[in-house]
Design a protein around this motif. Structure first.
Motif, PDB file in Angstrom:
ATOM      1  N   ASN A 114       0.871  -1.156  -0.041  1.00 31.48           N
ATOM      2  CA  ASN A 114       0.002  -0.022   0.095  1.00 31.48           C
ATOM      3  C   ASN A 114       0.794   1.132   0.046  1.00 31.48           C
ATOM      4  OD1 ASN A 114      -2.518  -1.212  -0.160  1.00 31.48           O
ATOM      5  ND2 ASN A 114      -2.601  -1.634   1.904  1.00 31.48           N
ATOM      6  N   GLN A 115       1.907   1.057   0.719  1.00 32.75           N
ATOM      7  CA  GLN A 115       2.641   2.343   0.750  1.00 32.75           C
ATOM      8  C   GLN A 115       3.521   2.518  -0.646  1.00 32.75           C
ATOM      9  OE1 GLN A 115       3.815   3.756   4.133  1.00 32.75           O
ATOM     10  NE2 GLN A 115       4.074   5.501   2.522  1.00 32.75           N
ATOM     11  N   HIS A 150       0.694   4.000  -2.839  1.00 33.27           N
ATOM     12  CA  HIS A 150       0.274   5.458  -2.362  1.00 33.27           C
ATOM     13  C   HIS A 150       1.306   6.517  -2.929  1.00 33.27           C
ATOM     14  CE1 HIS A 150      -2.071   4.149   1.387  1.00 33.27           C
ATOM     15  NE2 HIS A 150      -2.542   3.709   0.079  1.00 33.27           N
ATOM     16  N   HIS A 197      -6.886  -8.598   3.631  1.00 33.21           N
ATOM     17  CA  HIS A 197      -7.778  -7.255   4.052  1.00 33.21           C
ATOM     18  C   HIS A 197      -7.156  -5.980   3.364  1.00 33.21           C
ATOM     19  CE1 HIS A 197     -10.137 -10.199   6.185  1.00 33.21           C
ATOM     20  NE2 HIS A 197      -9.379  -9.827   7.400  1.00 33.21           N
ATOM     21  N   ALA A 198      -7.790  -5.111   3.006  1.00 32.86           N
ATOM     22  CA  ALA A 198      -7.431  -3.952   2.855  1.00 32.86           C
ATOM     23  C   ALA A 198      -6.176  -3.689   1.639  1.00 32.86           C
ATOM     24  CB  ALA A 198      -6.782  -3.322   3.917  1.00 32.86           C
ATOM     25  N   VAL A 230      -5.741  -0.129  -0.948  1.00 31.83           N
ATOM     26  CA  VAL A 230      -6.736   0.912  -0.609  1.00 31.83           C
ATOM     27  C   VAL A 230      -6.070   1.994  -0.433  1.00 31.83           C
ATOM     28  CG1 VAL A 230      -8.051  -0.818   1.257  1.00 31.83           C
ATOM     29  CG2 VAL A 230      -6.113   0.663   1.854  1.00 31.83           C
ATOM     30  N   GLY A 231      -7.138   3.195  -0.784  1.00 31.63           N
ATOM     31  CA  GLY A 231      -6.645   4.462  -0.844  1.00 31.63           C
ATOM     32  C   GLY A 231      -5.823   4.799  -2.016  1.00 31.63           C
ATOM     33  N   VAL A 232      -5.687   4.291  -3.177  1.00 32.39           N
ATOM     34  CA  VAL A 232      -4.911   4.512  -4.280  1.00 32.39           C
ATOM     35  C   VAL A 232      -5.250   5.642  -4.956  1.00 32.39           C
ATOM     36  CG1 VAL A 232      -4.039   3.869  -6.478  1.00 32.39           C
ATOM     37  CG2 VAL A 232      -4.442   1.977  -4.426  1.00 32.39           C
ATOM     38  N   ASP A 233      -4.464   6.417  -5.190  1.00 35.12           N
ATOM     39  CA  ASP A 233      -4.789   7.981  -5.700  1.00 35.12           C
ATOM     40  C   ASP A 233      -3.948   8.276  -6.977  1.00 35.12           C
ATOM     41  OD1 ASP A 233      -5.703  10.479  -5.968  1.00 35.12           O
ATOM     42  OD2 ASP A 233      -4.647  11.212  -4.183  1.00 35.12           O
ATOM     43  N   TYR A 285     -11.513  -8.473   3.109  1.00 38.07           N
ATOM     44  CA  TYR A 285     -12.174  -6.980   3.345  1.00 38.07           C
ATOM     45  C   TYR A 285     -11.735  -5.841   2.524  1.00 38.07           C
ATOM     46  CZ  TYR A 285     -15.298  -8.680   7.335  1.00 38.07           C
ATOM     47  OH  TYR A 285     -16.137  -9.180   8.076  1.00 38.07           O
ATOM     48  N   TYR A 286     -12.461  -4.917   2.036  1.00 36.32           N
ATOM     49  CA  TYR A 286     -12.042  -3.597   1.768  1.00 36.32           C
ATOM     50  C   TYR A 286     -11.163  -3.343   0.739  1.00 36.32           C
ATOM     51  CZ  TYR A 286     -14.852  -2.905   6.253  1.00 36.32           C
ATOM     52  OH  TYR A 286     -15.719  -2.874   7.317  1.00 36.32           O
ATOM     53  N   GLY A 305     -10.619   0.052  -1.210  1.00 43.40           N
ATOM     54  CA  GLY A 305     -11.401   0.815  -0.469  1.00 43.40           C
ATOM     55  C   GLY A 305     -11.096   2.404  -0.748  1.00 43.40           C
ATOM     56  N   MET A 306     -12.106   3.166  -0.985  1.00 44.16           N
ATOM     57  CA  MET A 306     -11.746   4.903  -1.408  1.00 44.16           C
ATOM     58  C   MET A 306     -10.850   4.995  -2.631  1.00 44.16           C
ATOM     59  SD  MET A 306     -11.631   6.398   2.308  1.00 44.16           S
ATOM     60  CE  MET A 306     -12.431   5.859   3.915  1.00 44.16           C
ATOM     61  N   LYS A 339      -9.228   5.995  -5.972  1.00 43.63           N
ATOM     62  CA  LYS A 339      -9.112   7.482  -6.732  1.00 43.63           C
ATOM     63  C   LYS A 339      -8.353   7.338  -7.918  1.00 43.63           C
ATOM     64  CE  LYS A 339      -9.015  11.559  -5.743  1.00 43.63           C
ATOM     65  NZ  LYS A 339      -8.445  12.900  -5.061  1.00 43.63           N
ATOM     66  N   GLU A 362     -15.284   0.224  -1.137  1.00 42.23           N
ATOM     67  CA  GLU A 362     -16.235   1.085  -0.411  1.00 42.23           C
ATOM     68  C   GLU A 362     -15.797   2.386  -0.422  1.00 42.23           C
ATOM     69  OE1 GLU A 362     -15.576   3.004   2.667  1.00 42.23           O
ATOM     70  OE2 GLU A 362     -13.544   2.436   2.915  1.00 42.23           O
ATOM     71  N   PRO A 391     -11.248  10.478   0.980  1.00 42.42           N
ATOM     72  CA  PRO A 391      -9.854  10.168   1.499  1.00 42.42           C
ATOM     73  C   PRO A 391      -9.094  11.291   1.517  1.00 42.42           C
ATOM     74  CG  PRO A 391     -10.149   9.136  -0.707  1.00 42.42           C
ATOM     75  CD  PRO A 391     -11.408   9.731  -0.132  1.00 42.42           C
ATOM     76  N   ARG A 436      -6.722  12.258   4.776  1.00 43.95           N
ATOM     77  CA  ARG A 436      -5.265  12.649   5.010  1.00 43.95           C
ATOM     78  C   ARG A 436      -4.969  13.912   5.409  1.00 43.95           C
ATOM     79  NH1 ARG A 436      -5.587   9.953  -0.485  1.00 43.95           N
ATOM     80  NH2 ARG A 436      -5.072   7.694   0.041  1.00 43.95           N
ATOM     81  N   ILE A 483     -11.018  -4.574  11.459  1.00 36.60           N
ATOM     82  CA  ILE A 483     -10.808  -4.671   9.981  1.00 36.60           C
ATOM     83  C   ILE A 483     -10.865  -3.302   9.237  1.00 36.60           C
ATOM     84  CG2 ILE A 483     -10.729  -6.100   7.854  1.00 36.60           C
ATOM     85  CD1 ILE A 483     -12.133  -8.177   9.340  1.00 36.60           C
ATOM     86  N   GLU A 536      -8.044  -0.610   7.726  1.00 32.48           N
ATOM     87  CA  GLU A 536      -8.211  -0.147   6.273  1.00 32.48           C
ATOM     88  C   GLU A 536      -7.732   1.136   6.711  1.00 32.48           C
ATOM     89  OE1 GLU A 536     -12.000   0.888   5.084  1.00 32.48           O
ATOM     90  OE2 GLU A 536     -11.271   1.078   2.876  1.00 32.48           O
ATOM     91  N   GLU A 590      -4.266   1.905   6.818  1.00 34.09           N
ATOM     92  CA  GLU A 590      -3.465   1.501   5.600  1.00 34.09           C
ATOM     93  C   GLU A 590      -3.757   2.705   4.654  1.00 34.09           C
ATOM     94  OE1 GLU A 590      -1.373  -0.799   4.363  1.00 34.09           O
ATOM     95  OE2 GLU A 590      -1.574  -1.575   6.239  1.00 34.09           O
ATOM     96  N   ILE A 591      -4.950   3.323   4.559  1.00 33.23           N
ATOM     97  CA  ILE A 591      -5.179   4.514   3.692  1.00 33.23           C
ATOM     98  C   ILE A 591      -4.311   5.651   4.149  1.00 33.23           C
ATOM     99  CG2 ILE A 591      -6.814   6.259   3.007  1.00 33.23           C
ATOM    100  CD1 ILE A 591      -8.787   4.056   2.738  1.00 33.23           C
ATOM    101  N   ASP A 619      -1.529   5.386   5.792  1.00 30.34           N
ATOM    102  CA  ASP A 619      -0.073   5.184   6.163  1.00 30.34           C
ATOM    103  C   ASP A 619       0.380   5.119   7.731  1.00 30.34           C
ATOM    104  OD1 ASP A 619       0.364   4.751   3.610  1.00 30.34           O
ATOM    105  OD2 ASP A 619       1.076   6.789   3.159  1.00 30.34           O
TER     106      ASP A 619
END
Lengths: 228, 441
Positions: free
Chosen positions: A15-16, A19, A39-40, A43-46, A59-60, A63-64, A66, A82, B150, B154, B213, B217, B220-221, B223
């Motif tokens: 994930n890091q 991101h 899980h996860a 997530v939060g890719v932008d 799960y998830y 998630g979020m 973009k 989600e 998101p 952040r 969980i 998440e 993780e989003i 960091d």
């Protein structure tokens, strides 16, 4: 193609690095192997990158999201995509409950079936499900489109606001304030566009019925108390 | 012989008092339950029922104006890479844009920043006014997920997952259509003018195992940088706090019965949940039983009004407190200067609670442009900062008198209770005795 093996690399590292990708990155194509139901994932890719996940996730996932295009070559656990903001998430297999919950934008395609609460509280996302969806789907759905090529479970669209629901198969029951509505030309156009974007070629818009809000519960009236 | 029948004085029922009778008539006429803002108005055991013992022979006091008594608090040191440090143990509770005007949110941010503490968003998401003026901003992650995105996640300094609220544990909100203005409707993706029905539960998780969980998440989003708070309404504090800790919270927020809300049913506000005083010790007990007291920080809210309340909550084991209603009063809510207008609304300064109607003369709980203009956010921010600093000075004064060089060194032994009920709830002795009800002699 950048490949990340979750059997060797920690989820945090995956994930890091995702991101860290921003618009204009050269690393536009990613592959994640051995997700093993984690899980996860992603997530939060932008960033406008493409991520192929080879296997099933927990799960998830996504998630979020973009801007990214994320494909799960397997099934997804609860809460996939989600609160997605934009981009595209595609599940080749089935999805568990809450798929696309509270999503604000983008396209979620589920090529198999989705469980209960699909599109719950959706806020602008478009969701296309090739198979069936479970009960309480689109509960309190505010905006966006939910397309179901198969059947829908109980209480579809309960307490719905302005989201549009298109179902080709049977609907077990409609929730409070959700009614069948006329398919006007603009709805056919929206639906045809969504089917095309989802890559579904074996369904005709004319096969679908549209459901939406009766708007009877938008302002409180004691005579509607039985509906609550 | 005839007897004169003397007249008797009319007697009203204690059960069917004037307020109750008026509510029956109102319900019969309108066909809807009363919806209002604020917290419980009934009298319940509260911090007023506790007293500090102060130092004499058996304890040694500190000099009031000479010896230091620290007030800083670090929140989120359990997992977050970037815990936040506040100068004072008093935070501003979540209050939504939509319920409050943009200027009111700005005033809260200005005041909190001047005093060295944080503000919190609410239903409706993060506004530029608030982020721009709050040095430390906690982003609420609510069941409704209005305005959730998101980018704002952040931009926040911490994330507060709201599971429950003291005014309505288990309940969602009901904001009547008058306040769903264009901007509010756009931020919440709702049609303008509808009665907004907020969700009472998160749509994409169904219990503490899912919450664990979900927290992962969110970490993780972001960091793993932001502290994750979990806020619960004061109902079953021992179990709710224990489960929040198990789910991975860095900070737990416990909101007692006197906690406020923007708008919900009067019957809910007055009849669901437990008084704040009754919630603190079970929550602390849960943290102690898990070996997490002071490792997972506890913020207590619900009816905190002055430095004595702050000191008492800390003495019972909290790490910080949070204020909502008091902060609104500090920036001008229910101010008697608007008495004439309050009367036109059928109420009086100090009792105005129909915040959902959007007609607040103080320009705080409204989206009416003309009313909003009445609030000067710079002046109101200054007022809030003054109030926060006074509360802190008051808490320090009490702590020094109890011989403490940090407000966190206050402890239950510094307290006694005026009533048996308060003694039982706070688990401190009834004044003049060694008796803690429920714990024997």
């Amino acid at each position: 193609m950048e490949t990340v093996d979750l059997a060797k690399v920690a989820l945090r590292e995956l994930n890091q690095v995702l991101h860290q990708q921003k618009a204009g990155t050269n690393a536009t194509s990613w592959e994640v192997v051995n997700p093993k139901g984690s899980h996860a994932v992603a997530v939060g890719v932008d960033a406008p990158i493409s991520i192929d996940i080879r296997g099933s996730v927990g799960y998830y996932c996504a998630g979020m999201n973009k801007d990214a295009t994320i494909t799960v070559h397997g099934s997804a656990g609860p809460g996939v995509a989600e609160n997605m903001m934009s981009g595209e998430v595609r599940i080749k297999g089935d999805a568990s409950q809450y798929a696309g919950a509270t999503g604000k934008g983008g396209l979620l395609v589920i090529e198999g079936n989705a469980s209960s609460r699909c599109g719950i509280s959706m806020k602008g996302i478009d969701i296309v499900v090739k198979g069936n969806i479970g009960h309480m789907s689109a509960f309190m759905a505010q905006s966006g489109n939910l397309v179901v090529c198969g059947d829908a479970g109980d209480a579809l669209g309960d307490s719905i606001y302005e989201a549009r629901l298109f179902v080709r198969g049977a609907v077990k029951s409609l929730g409070a304030d959700c009614i069948e509505k006329e398919m006007r030309p603009e709805h056919v156009e929206i639906l045809a566009g969504l089917l095309a974007r989802a890559g579904i070629t074996d369904a005709e818009p004319s096969d679908f019925k549209r459901y939406g809000s009766a708007r009877k519960l938008y302002n409180f009236n004691i005579d509607n108390a039985d509906a609550y | 012989m005839s007897y004169h029948n003397p007249p008797t004085t009319p007697r009203k029922s204690a059960t069917f008092d004037d307020y109750t009778l008026s509510e029956i008539r109102r319900a019969a006429t309108t066909g809807i339950y009363d919806i209002r803002g604020g917290g419980a108005k009934r009298k319940v055991p509260h911090f007023d029922d506790l007293l500090f013992l102060g130092a004499s022979m058996s304890r040694y006091p500190l000099e009031g104006y000479r010896e230091k008594c620290a007030t800083n608090v670090v929140l989120g040191s359990r997992f977050a890479k970037k815990p936040i440090e506040l100068k004072i143990p008093i935070t501003i509770a979540g209050m939504s844009f939509g319920s409050l005007s943009g200027r009111a949110k700005e005033a809260l941010g200005r005041g909190a920043t001047l005093a060295g503490t944080s503000t919190t968003t609410g239903d409706g998401g993060m506004t530029a006014e608030e982020r721009g003026h709050s040095q430390l901003l906690v982003y609420q992650y609510l069941p409704s997920r209005y305005g959730m995105n998101p980018d704002d996640l952040r931009k926040a300094d911490a994330i507060e997952i709201v599971v429950g609220q003291g005014a309505k544990p288990g309940g969602g909100g009901m904001l009547l259509g008058q306040k769903i203005s264009d901007r509010v409707a756009q931020m919440r993706t709702l049609p303008k003018g509808i009665d907004q029905r907020s969700a009472s539960r998160h749509p994409d998780w169904t219990g503490p195992d899912d919450l664990e969980i979900k927290i992962m998440e969110l970490r993780e989003i972001t960091d793993w940088e932001k502290p994750i708070y979990v806020k619960v309404g004061g109902a079953r504090p021992y179990y709710d706090i224990a489960l929040a800790v198990k789910a991975g919270a860095d900070v737990v927020v416990l909101d007692g019965m006197q906690g406020g809300t923007a708008a919900t049913q009067e019957v809910f506000i007055e009849n669901v949940g437990q008084p704040t005083l009754a919630c603190v010790r079970p929550a602390v007990q849960a943290l102690q039983d898990l070996g997490m007291h002071r490792k997972v920080q506890l913020i207590v809210s619900g009816g905190i009004r002055n430095g004595a309340d702050v000191a008492k909550a800390l003495a019972l084991g909290a790490d910080a407190v949070s204020i909502g209603t008091a902060a609104l009063v500090a920036i001008g809510d229910n101010d008697p200067i608007h008495e004439e207008e309050y009367q036109k609304l059928g109420t009086t300064a100090g009792a105005y609670d129909d915040w959902h109607e959007g007609r607040d003369p103080a320009g705080i709980t409204t989206q009416d442009p003309a009313l909003m203009e009445r609030l000067d956010p710079i002046l109101a921010g200054r007022r809030l900062a003054n109030y926060l600093k006074v509360m802190t000075l008051e808490a320090q004064t009490i702590a020094r008198a109890c011989g403490k060089n940090h407000v966190h060194n206050l402890e239950p032994e510094d307290l006694c209770a005026l009533t048996i009920e308060a003694a039982a709830m706070a688990r401190v002795p009834l004044a003049g005795t060694n008796w803690i009800p429920g714990q024997g002699f």
